[in-house]
Scaffold this motif. Structure first.
Motif, short mmCIF file in Angstrom:
data_model
loop_
_atom_site.label_atom_id
_atom_site.label_comp_id
_atom_site.label_asym_id
_atom_site.label_seq_id
_atom_site.Cartn_x
_atom_site.Cartn_y
_atom_site.Cartn_z
N GLY B 347 -48.22 91.84 48.94
CA GLY B 347 -46.68 91.64 49.28
C GLY B 347 -46.62 89.91 49.02
O GLY B 347 -46.01 89.57 48.10
N LEU B 348 -48.31 89.31 48.55
CA LEU B 348 -47.44 87.92 48.88
C LEU B 348 -47.02 87.65 47.38
O LEU B 348 -46.22 86.73 46.55
N LEU B 349 -48.01 88.71 46.60
CA LEU B 349 -48.25 88.72 44.79
C LEU B 349 -46.49 88.97 44.44
O LEU B 349 -45.65 88.47 43.36
N VAL B 350 -46.21 90.66 44.73
CA VAL B 350 -44.42 90.61 44.65
C VAL B 350 -43.59 89.75 45.17
O VAL B 350 -42.84 89.55 44.10
N CYS B 351 -43.76 89.03 46.44
CA CYS B 351 -42.92 87.73 46.49
C CYS B 351 -42.84 86.82 45.27
O CYS B 351 -41.40 86.04 45.02
N LEU B 352 -43.92 86.41 45.22
CA LEU B 352 -43.89 85.07 43.51
C LEU B 352 -43.73 85.35 42.60
O LEU B 352 -43.17 84.57 41.97
N PHE B 353 -44.25 86.82 42.18
CA PHE B 353 -42.90 86.85 41.07
C PHE B 353 -41.54 87.46 41.02
O PHE B 353 -41.14 86.64 40.22
N ILE B 354 -41.36 87.65 42.49
CA ILE B 354 -39.78 87.57 42.66
C ILE B 354 -38.70 85.70 42.41
O ILE B 354 -37.79 85.95 41.50
N GLY B 355 -39.85 85.27 43.10
CA GLY B 355 -39.46 83.47 43.66
C GLY B 355 -39.47 83.22 41.83
O GLY B 355 -38.71 82.29 41.36
N PHE B 356 -40.50 83.73 41.17
CA PHE B 356 -40.89 82.88 39.75
C PHE B 356 -39.10 83.03 39.12
O PHE B 356 -39.58 82.67 37.87
N THR B 357 -39.66 84.81 39.04
CA THR B 357 -38.42 85.07 37.45
C THR B 357 -37.54 85.12 37.73
O THR B 357 -36.90 85.39 37.07
N MET B 358 -37.20 85.65 39.53
CA MET B 358 -35.44 85.06 39.09
C MET B 358 -34.71 83.73 39.04
O MET B 358 -33.98 83.50 40.53
N ARG B 359 -34.98 83.30 38.15
CA ARG B 359 -34.55 81.52 38.33
C ARG B 359 -33.21 81.28 37.27
O ARG B 359 -33.40 81.86 35.82
N ARG B 360 -32.22 80.83 37.76
CA ARG B 360 -31.68 80.54 36.91
C ARG B 360 -30.56 79.29 37.54
O ARG B 360 -29.66 79.37 38.23
N LYS B 361 -30.84 78.31 36.53
CA LYS B 361 -30.14 76.71 36.59
C LYS B 361 -28.33 77.11 37.41
O LYS B 361 -27.65 76.27 37.95
N SER B 362 -27.59 77.60 36.03
CA SER B 362 -26.46 77.62 36.85
C SER B 362 -26.36 79.25 36.67
O SER B 362 -26.37 80.48 36.32
N VAL B 363 -25.28 79.46 37.66
CA VAL B 363 -24.87 80.65 37.91
C VAL B 363 -23.19 81.07 38.33
O VAL B 363 -23.02 80.00 38.34
#
Lengths: 72, 363
Positions: B347-363
Protein backbone atom coordinates in the motif's frame (compact mmCIF):
# COMPACT_ATOMS: atom_id res chain seq x y z
CA UNK A 1 -2.47 44.67 -13.41
CA UNK A 2 -4.36 41.86 -11.75
CA UNK A 3 -3.28 38.26 -11.29
CA UNK A 4 -5.93 35.60 -11.75
CA UNK A 5 -5.80 32.17 -10.14
CA UNK A 6 -8.27 29.70 -11.60
CA UNK A 7 -8.89 27.07 -8.95
CA UNK A 8 -12.25 25.93 -10.28
CA UNK A 9 -12.76 22.19 -10.22
CA UNK A 10 -9.84 21.65 -7.89
CA UNK A 11 -10.48 20.20 -4.49
CA UNK A 12 -9.04 21.05 -1.13
CA UNK A 13 -6.19 21.96 -0.53
CA UNK A 14 -5.23 22.89 -4.13
CA UNK A 15 -7.05 26.26 -4.22
CA UNK A 16 -5.27 27.35 -1.03
CA UNK A 17 -1.88 26.15 -2.26
CA UNK A 18 -2.32 28.09 -5.52
CA UNK A 19 -3.51 31.20 -3.69
CA UNK A 20 -0.57 31.16 -1.28
CA UNK A 21 1.84 30.61 -4.18
CA UNK A 22 0.48 33.66 -5.95
CA UNK A 23 0.60 35.77 -2.77
CA UNK A 24 4.20 34.78 -2.05
CA UNK A 25 5.67 34.62 -5.55
CA UNK A 26 3.48 36.77 -7.74
CA UNK A 27 4.29 40.38 -8.52
CA UNK A 28 0.75 41.74 -8.78
CA UNK A 29 -0.79 43.51 -5.81
CA UNK A 30 -4.33 42.62 -6.74
CA UNK A 31 -5.28 38.96 -6.99
CA UNK A 32 -8.48 37.34 -8.22
CA UNK A 33 -9.16 33.72 -7.29
CA UNK A 34 -11.91 31.76 -9.02
CA UNK A 35 -13.36 28.84 -7.07
CA UNK A 36 -16.42 26.67 -7.49
CA UNK A 37 -17.34 25.46 -4.02
CA UNK A 38 -18.30 27.23 -0.81
CA UNK A 39 -15.62 25.27 1.01
CA UNK A 40 -12.95 26.63 -1.32
CA UNK A 41 -14.37 30.13 -0.98
CA UNK A 42 -14.05 29.94 2.81
CA UNK A 43 -10.61 28.34 2.72
CA UNK A 44 -9.16 30.80 0.19
CA UNK A 45 -10.61 33.80 2.05
CA UNK A 46 -9.24 32.49 5.34
CA UNK A 47 -5.81 31.85 3.80
CA UNK A 48 -5.63 35.30 2.20
CA UNK A 49 -6.60 37.00 5.45
CA UNK A 50 -4.01 34.95 7.36
CA UNK A 51 -1.36 36.37 5.00
CA UNK A 52 -2.46 39.89 5.86
CA UNK A 53 -4.29 40.46 2.59
CA UNK A 54 -7.39 42.61 2.42
CA UNK A 55 -10.34 40.78 0.88
CA UNK A 56 -12.19 43.36 -1.19
CA UNK A 57 -14.98 41.38 -2.73
CA UNK A 58 -16.49 37.93 -2.90
CA UNK A 59 -19.04 37.75 -5.68
CA UNK A 60 -20.90 34.87 -7.34
CA UNK A 61 -19.58 34.02 -10.77
CA UNK A 62 -20.99 31.23 -12.89
CA UNK A 63 -21.49 28.30 -10.59
CA UNK A 64 -18.83 29.50 -8.18
CA UNK A 65 -17.25 32.62 -6.75
CA UNK A 66 -14.78 35.30 -7.66
CA UNK A 67 -12.66 36.41 -4.70
CA UNK A 68 -10.74 39.65 -5.06
CA UNK A 69 -8.08 40.74 -2.59
CA UNK A 70 -5.04 42.96 -2.37
CA UNK A 71 -1.62 42.24 -0.92
CA UNK A 72 -0.41 44.57 1.79
CA UNK B 1 -30.66 30.10 3.21
CA UNK B 2 -27.45 31.89 2.42
CA UNK B 3 -25.36 34.34 4.36
CA UNK B 4 -22.50 33.94 6.77
CA UNK B 5 -21.78 30.36 7.66
CA UNK B 6 -21.30 30.42 11.44
CA UNK B 7 -20.12 26.81 11.43
CA UNK B 8 -17.12 27.82 9.33
CA UNK B 9 -15.87 30.13 12.09
CA UNK B 10 -13.36 29.09 14.73
CA UNK B 11 -16.08 28.69 17.37
CA UNK B 12 -18.27 26.92 14.85
CA UNK B 13 -15.77 24.16 14.19
CA UNK B 14 -14.95 23.87 17.90
CA UNK B 15 -18.68 23.46 18.60
CA UNK B 16 -19.02 20.76 15.97
CA UNK B 17 -15.98 18.91 17.38
CA UNK B 18 -17.58 19.14 20.84
CA UNK B 19 -20.89 17.73 19.54
CA UNK B 20 -19.17 14.77 17.92
CA UNK B 21 -17.02 14.33 21.04
CA UNK B 22 -20.13 14.04 23.20
CA UNK B 23 -22.29 12.01 20.81
CA UNK B 24 -19.71 9.31 19.99
CA UNK B 25 -19.19 8.08 23.59
CA UNK B 26 -22.98 8.28 24.06
CA UNK B 27 -23.44 5.92 21.10
CA UNK B 28 -20.98 3.59 22.82
CA UNK B 29 -23.10 3.81 25.99
CA UNK B 30 -26.16 3.00 23.87
CA UNK B 31 -24.57 -0.16 22.53
CA UNK B 32 -21.78 0.56 20.03
CA UNK B 33 -18.43 -1.25 20.60
CA UNK B 34 -15.74 -0.02 22.98
CA UNK B 35 -14.03 3.21 21.95
CA UNK B 36 -15.99 2.82 18.72
CA UNK B 37 -18.92 5.15 19.23
CA UNK B 38 -18.10 6.23 15.71
CA UNK B 39 -15.48 4.76 13.42
CA UNK B 40 -15.98 5.42 9.75
CA UNK B 41 -13.56 2.71 8.62
CA UNK B 42 -14.88 0.08 11.05
CA UNK B 43 -18.48 0.89 10.20
CA UNK B 44 -17.90 0.67 6.46
CA UNK B 45 -16.12 -2.62 7.12
CA UNK B 46 -19.19 -3.82 9.03
CA UNK B 47 -21.37 -2.81 6.08
CA UNK B 48 -19.08 -4.79 3.74
CA UNK B 49 -19.57 -7.77 6.05
CA UNK B 50 -23.34 -7.39 6.24
CA UNK B 51 -23.64 -7.62 2.47
CA UNK B 52 -21.20 -10.51 2.29
CA UNK B 53 -18.21 -8.81 0.68
CA UNK B 54 -16.24 -10.52 3.43
CA UNK B 55 -17.35 -13.23 5.79
CA UNK B 56 -15.65 -12.29 9.05
CA UNK B 57 -18.51 -13.33 11.32
CA UNK B 58 -17.77 -10.81 14.07
CA UNK B 59 -17.99 -7.65 11.95
CA UNK B 60 -21.24 -7.74 10.00
CA UNK B 61 -23.82 -5.01 10.46
CA UNK B 62 -25.21 -2.22 8.29
CA UNK B 63 -24.24 0.78 10.36
CA UNK B 64 -26.95 3.45 10.19
CA UNK B 65 -24.45 6.11 11.26
CA UNK B 66 -22.79 5.91 7.83
CA UNK B 67 -26.14 6.26 6.06
CA UNK B 68 -26.90 9.23 8.32
CA UNK B 69 -23.56 10.90 7.58
CA UNK B 70 -24.27 10.93 3.85
CA UNK B 71 -27.88 12.06 4.20
CA UNK B 72 -27.23 14.65 6.89
CA UNK B 73 -24.69 16.22 4.56
CA UNK B 74 -27.06 15.97 1.59
CA UNK B 75 -29.84 17.71 3.52
CA UNK B 76 -27.49 20.50 4.64
CA UNK B 77 -26.12 20.90 1.12
CA UNK B 78 -29.60 21.25 -0.38
CA UNK B 79 -30.84 23.52 2.39
CA UNK B 80 -27.92 25.91 2.00
CA UNK B 81 -27.77 25.59 -1.80
CA UNK B 82 -24.36 23.95 -1.78
CA UNK B 83 -25.32 20.73 -3.55
CA UNK B 84 -23.07 20.64 -6.58
CA UNK B 85 -22.83 17.43 -8.60
CA UNK B 86 -19.25 17.02 -9.82
CA UNK B 87 -17.01 14.19 -10.89
CA UNK B 88 -14.00 13.33 -12.99
CA UNK B 89 -10.97 14.05 -10.84
CA UNK B 90 -9.06 10.76 -11.19
CA UNK B 91 -11.83 8.54 -9.85
CA UNK B 92 -9.99 5.25 -10.30
CA UNK B 93 -7.01 6.58 -8.35
CA UNK B 94 -9.39 7.59 -5.57
CA UNK B 95 -10.82 4.07 -5.59
CA UNK B 96 -7.36 2.57 -5.13
CA UNK B 97 -6.50 5.11 -2.41
CA UNK B 98 -9.76 4.25 -0.64
CA UNK B 99 -8.94 0.55 -0.78
CA UNK B 100 -5.50 1.02 0.77
CA UNK B 101 -6.73 3.61 3.27
CA UNK B 102 -9.14 0.97 4.56
CA UNK B 103 -6.45 -1.70 4.67
CA UNK B 104 -4.12 0.60 6.63
CA UNK B 105 -6.89 1.58 9.02
CA UNK B 106 -7.79 -2.06 9.64
CA UNK B 107 -4.18 -2.91 10.46
CA UNK B 108 -4.40 -0.27 13.21
CA UNK B 109 -8.07 -1.09 13.90
CA UNK B 110 -9.64 2.30 13.37
CA UNK B 111 -9.81 5.39 11.23
CA UNK B 112 -8.66 8.83 12.48
CA UNK B 113 -12.04 9.29 14.17
CA UNK B 114 -11.65 6.12 16.17
CA UNK B 115 -7.97 6.87 16.82
CA UNK B 116 -8.94 9.95 18.81
CA UNK B 117 -11.92 8.20 20.41
CA UNK B 118 -9.55 5.43 21.51
CA UNK B 119 -7.20 8.04 22.93
CA UNK B 120 -10.11 9.72 24.72
CA UNK B 121 -11.04 6.32 26.18
CA UNK B 122 -7.53 5.83 27.57
CA UNK B 123 -6.15 3.47 24.91
CA UNK B 124 -2.41 4.25 24.74
CA UNK B 125 -2.02 2.34 21.47
CA UNK B 126 -3.90 5.18 19.82
CA UNK B 127 -0.87 7.41 20.40
CA UNK B 128 1.13 5.22 18.01
CA UNK B 129 -1.74 5.32 15.53
CA UNK B 130 -2.00 9.10 15.69
CA UNK B 131 1.77 9.48 15.29
CA UNK B 132 1.61 7.20 12.25
CA UNK B 133 -1.33 9.16 10.89
CA UNK B 134 0.57 12.42 11.26
CA UNK B 135 3.65 10.91 9.61
CA UNK B 136 1.58 9.64 6.67
CA UNK B 137 -0.11 13.01 6.23
CA UNK B 138 3.27 14.74 6.44
CA UNK B 139 4.52 12.58 3.55
CA UNK B 140 1.35 13.58 1.71
CA UNK B 141 2.09 17.28 2.24
CA UNK B 142 5.53 16.82 0.66
CA UNK B 143 3.81 15.55 -2.48
CA UNK B 144 1.31 18.42 -2.35
CA UNK B 145 4.17 20.91 -2.10
CA UNK B 146 5.73 19.35 -5.17
CA UNK B 147 2.71 19.71 -7.37
CA UNK B 148 0.80 16.49 -6.67
CA UNK B 149 -2.85 16.83 -7.63
CA UNK B 150 -5.75 14.75 -8.81
CA UNK B 151 -6.85 17.11 -11.57
CA UNK B 152 -10.03 19.08 -12.01
CA UNK B 153 -13.58 17.89 -11.57
CA UNK B 154 -16.38 18.71 -13.98
CA UNK B 155 -19.91 19.69 -13.24
CA UNK B 156 -22.26 16.88 -14.10
CA UNK B 157 -25.86 15.64 -13.85
CA UNK B 158 -27.60 15.83 -10.48
CA UNK B 159 -28.09 12.07 -10.68
CA UNK B 160 -24.34 11.45 -10.54
CA UNK B 161 -24.14 13.10 -7.14
CA UNK B 162 -27.13 11.07 -5.99
CA UNK B 163 -25.50 7.69 -6.62
CA UNK B 164 -23.94 7.19 -3.18
CA UNK B 165 -26.97 8.59 -1.33
CA UNK B 166 -29.13 6.16 -3.33
CA UNK B 167 -26.83 3.27 -2.45
CA UNK B 168 -27.23 4.32 1.19
CA UNK B 169 -31.02 4.31 0.82
CA UNK B 170 -30.72 0.84 -0.68
CA UNK B 171 -28.77 -0.35 2.37
CA UNK B 172 -31.34 1.15 4.74
CA UNK B 173 -34.20 -0.47 2.84
CA UNK B 174 -32.43 -3.84 2.95
CA UNK B 175 -32.03 -3.42 6.68
CA UNK B 176 -35.75 -2.68 7.11
CA UNK B 177 -36.82 -5.60 4.88
CA UNK B 178 -34.39 -8.01 6.52
CA UNK B 179 -34.08 -6.89 10.15
CA UNK B 180 -31.88 -8.66 12.63
CA UNK B 181 -33.45 -11.81 14.04
CA UNK B 182 -32.43 -12.75 17.57
CA UNK B 183 -29.90 -15.58 17.51
CA UNK B 184 -29.74 -15.77 13.69
CA UNK B 185 -26.59 -14.90 11.74
CA UNK B 186 -28.53 -14.26 8.55
CA UNK B 187 -31.73 -12.45 7.75
CA UNK B 188 -32.74 -12.62 4.10
CA UNK B 189 -29.69 -11.54 2.12
CA UNK B 190 -27.99 -9.76 5.02
CA UNK B 191 -25.43 -11.16 7.42
CA UNK B 192 -25.51 -10.23 11.10
CA UNK B 193 -22.91 -10.83 13.80
CA UNK B 194 -23.92 -12.89 16.82
CA UNK B 195 -20.85 -11.89 18.77
CA UNK B 196 -17.94 -9.44 18.51
CA UNK B 197 -18.05 -5.76 17.58
CA UNK B 198 -20.60 -6.38 14.80
CA UNK B 199 -23.10 -7.60 17.39
CA UNK B 200 -22.74 -4.42 19.42
CA UNK B 201 -24.81 -1.51 18.23
CA UNK B 202 -27.02 1.29 19.44
CA UNK B 203 -30.71 1.14 18.41
CA UNK B 204 -31.09 1.69 14.66
CA UNK B 205 -33.18 4.85 14.91
CA UNK B 206 -30.80 6.53 17.39
CA UNK B 207 -27.75 5.64 15.30
CA UNK B 208 -29.48 7.08 12.25
CA UNK B 209 -30.51 10.31 13.99
CA UNK B 210 -27.04 10.90 15.42
CA UNK B 211 -25.55 10.15 12.01
CA UNK B 212 -27.87 12.63 10.35
CA UNK B 213 -27.05 15.32 12.91
CA UNK B 214 -23.30 14.84 12.58
CA UNK B 215 -23.55 14.70 8.78
CA UNK B 216 -25.42 17.99 8.80
CA UNK B 217 -22.97 19.74 11.14
CA UNK B 218 -19.92 18.34 9.41
CA UNK B 219 -21.11 19.51 5.99
CA UNK B 220 -21.62 23.02 7.32
CA UNK B 221 -18.31 23.15 9.19
CA UNK B 222 -16.18 21.14 6.67
CA UNK B 223 -15.00 19.04 9.63
CA UNK B 224 -12.07 16.84 8.56
CA UNK B 225 -9.68 14.91 10.77
CA UNK B 226 -7.02 14.50 8.08
CA UNK B 227 -7.35 18.14 7.03
CA UNK B 228 -6.84 19.14 10.65
CA UNK B 229 -3.35 17.70 10.65
CA UNK B 230 -2.59 18.49 6.99
CA UNK B 231 -3.45 22.18 7.21
CA UNK B 232 -1.37 22.55 10.36
CA UNK B 233 1.66 20.89 8.76
CA UNK B 234 1.23 22.45 5.31
CA UNK B 235 0.10 26.01 6.08
CA UNK B 236 0.37 26.41 9.86
CA UNK B 237 -3.41 26.86 9.66
CA UNK B 238 -5.06 25.50 12.83
CA UNK B 239 -8.72 26.09 11.97
CA UNK B 240 -9.68 22.44 11.41
CA UNK B 241 -7.29 21.31 14.12
CA UNK B 242 -9.26 23.22 16.74
CA UNK B 243 -12.32 21.10 15.87
CA UNK B 244 -10.29 17.91 16.06
CA UNK B 245 -8.81 18.83 19.46
CA UNK B 246 -12.26 19.83 20.68
CA UNK B 247 -13.50 16.35 19.73
CA UNK B 248 -10.75 14.69 21.81
CA UNK B 249 -11.34 16.92 24.84
CA UNK B 250 -15.12 16.50 24.87
CA UNK B 251 -14.94 12.76 24.18
CA UNK B 252 -12.50 12.42 27.08
CA UNK B 253 -14.80 14.36 29.43
CA UNK B 254 -17.87 12.43 28.28
CA UNK B 255 -16.04 9.13 28.80
CA UNK B 256 -15.13 10.24 32.35
CA UNK B 257 -18.74 11.11 33.10
CA UNK B 258 -20.02 7.83 31.65
CA UNK B 259 -17.32 5.75 33.37
CA UNK B 260 -15.87 4.64 30.02
CA UNK B 261 -12.30 5.89 30.56
CA UNK B 262 -9.73 3.15 31.18
CA UNK B 263 -6.06 4.07 30.74
CA UNK B 264 -3.53 1.52 29.50
CA UNK B 265 -2.14 -0.36 26.52
CA UNK B 266 -3.10 -3.99 27.09
CA UNK B 267 -6.64 -5.30 27.05
CA UNK B 268 -8.17 -2.29 25.32
CA UNK B 269 -11.35 -2.95 23.34
CA UNK B 270 -10.85 -3.93 19.68
CA UNK B 271 -7.15 -3.02 19.76
CA UNK B 272 -3.74 -4.69 19.66
CA UNK B 273 -0.40 -3.65 21.12
CA UNK B 274 1.96 -4.14 18.16
CA UNK B 275 3.27 -0.59 18.18
CA UNK B 276 5.20 -0.71 14.92
CA UNK B 277 2.16 -1.90 12.98
CA UNK B 278 -0.23 0.45 14.72
CA UNK B 279 2.11 3.20 13.53
CA UNK B 280 2.66 1.83 10.02
CA UNK B 281 -0.99 0.97 9.40
CA UNK B 282 -2.00 4.53 10.14
CA UNK B 283 0.93 5.90 8.14
CA UNK B 284 -0.56 4.15 5.13
CA UNK B 285 -4.07 5.36 5.94
CA UNK B 286 -2.87 8.94 6.58
CA UNK B 287 -0.94 9.07 3.32
CA UNK B 288 -3.90 7.68 1.36
CA UNK B 289 -6.31 10.16 2.97
CA UNK B 290 -3.91 13.04 2.31
CA UNK B 291 -3.51 12.07 -1.36
CA UNK B 292 -7.29 11.73 -1.68
CA UNK B 293 -7.96 15.08 0.01
CA UNK B 294 -10.05 14.03 2.97
CA UNK B 295 -10.51 11.72 5.95
CA UNK B 296 -13.08 8.90 5.62
CA UNK B 297 -15.73 11.01 7.31
CA UNK B 298 -15.10 13.98 5.03
CA UNK B 299 -15.36 11.69 1.99
CA UNK B 300 -18.87 10.72 3.13
CA UNK B 301 -19.85 14.36 3.69
CA UNK B 302 -18.45 15.36 0.29
CA UNK B 303 -20.39 12.51 -1.29
CA UNK B 304 -23.54 13.92 0.28
CA UNK B 305 -22.97 17.32 -1.32
CA UNK B 306 -22.60 15.84 -4.80
CA UNK B 307 -18.91 14.90 -5.07
CA UNK B 308 -18.94 11.73 -7.16
CA UNK B 309 -15.18 11.28 -6.76
CA UNK B 310 -15.46 11.17 -2.98
CA UNK B 311 -18.21 8.57 -3.48
CA UNK B 312 -15.76 6.45 -5.47
CA UNK B 313 -13.30 6.71 -2.58
CA UNK B 314 -16.02 5.49 -0.20
CA UNK B 315 -16.77 2.52 -2.45
CA UNK B 316 -13.03 1.84 -2.59
CA UNK B 317 -12.97 1.71 1.21
CA UNK B 318 -15.89 -0.73 1.34
CA UNK B 319 -14.25 -2.99 -1.24
CA UNK B 320 -10.94 -2.59 0.60
CA UNK B 321 -12.63 -3.94 3.72
CA UNK B 322 -13.62 -6.99 1.71
CA UNK B 323 -10.00 -7.57 0.69
CA UNK B 324 -8.77 -6.84 4.21
CA UNK B 325 -10.79 -9.67 5.73
CA UNK B 326 -10.79 -12.12 2.81
CA UNK B 327 -6.99 -11.93 2.47
CA UNK B 328 -6.16 -11.90 6.18
CA UNK B 329 -4.87 -8.33 6.14
CA UNK B 330 -6.96 -6.90 8.98
CA UNK B 331 -5.69 -7.07 12.52
CA UNK B 332 -7.56 -8.52 15.47
CA UNK B 333 -7.04 -8.01 19.22
CA UNK B 334 -4.43 -10.82 18.92
CA UNK B 335 -2.31 -8.73 16.56
CA UNK B 336 -1.78 -8.14 12.86
CA UNK B 337 -3.30 -10.53 10.33
CA UNK B 338 -1.14 -13.10 8.48
CA UNK B 339 -0.67 -10.83 5.47
CA UNK B 340 -1.23 -7.43 7.06
CA UNK B 341 2.44 -6.44 7.00
CA UNK B 342 2.83 -7.27 3.30
CA UNK B 343 -0.32 -5.28 2.53
CA UNK B 344 0.95 -2.20 4.38
CA UNK B 345 4.23 -2.29 2.46
CA UNK B 346 2.47 -2.75 -0.89
CA UNK B 347 0.00 0.00 0.00
CA UNK B 348 2.80 2.43 0.86
CA UNK B 349 4.55 1.65 -2.42
CA UNK B 350 1.35 2.22 -4.38
CA UNK B 351 0.71 5.53 -2.60
CA UNK B 352 4.30 6.67 -3.24
CA UNK B 353 3.95 5.72 -6.91
CA UNK B 354 0.75 7.79 -7.15
CA UNK B 355 2.34 10.69 -5.28
CA UNK B 356 5.47 10.76 -7.42
CA UNK B 357 3.81 10.31 -10.79
CA UNK B 358 0.73 12.53 -10.54
CA UNK B 359 2.55 15.82 -10.52
CA UNK B 360 1.98 18.76 -12.71
CA UNK B 361 3.14 22.24 -11.98
CA UNK B 362 0.35 24.00 -13.81
CA UNK B 363 -3.16 22.62 -13.75
Amino acid sequence: MVATVDARGLSCPQPVIMTLDEIKKGSEKEIIVLVDTDTSKENVTRAAESQGCKVNEVSPEGEGYRITFTKE
Amino acid sequence: MKGKNIFATRWGIIGVGACIGILAPLLQKLGNPGNMGICVACFERDIAGAIGLHRAAVVQYIRPEIIGFVFGSLIAAYLFKEYRPRVGSAPVVRFVLGTFAMIGALVFLGCPWRAVLRLAGGDGNAILGLLGLTFGIWIGTLFLKNGYNLGRTQTTHTTVGWMLPLIMIGLLVLMLIFPQVEGQDKSGVLFYSLKGPGAMHAPLILSLIVGLGIGFLAQRSRFCTMGAIRDTVLFGQTHLLSGFVSLVVFAFLTNLVLGQFKAGFAGQPVAHTQHVWNFAGMTLAGLAFALAGGCPGRQLFLSGEGDGDAAVFVLGMIVGAGFAHNFGLASSPKGVGPHGIAAVIIGLLVCLFIGFTMRRKSV
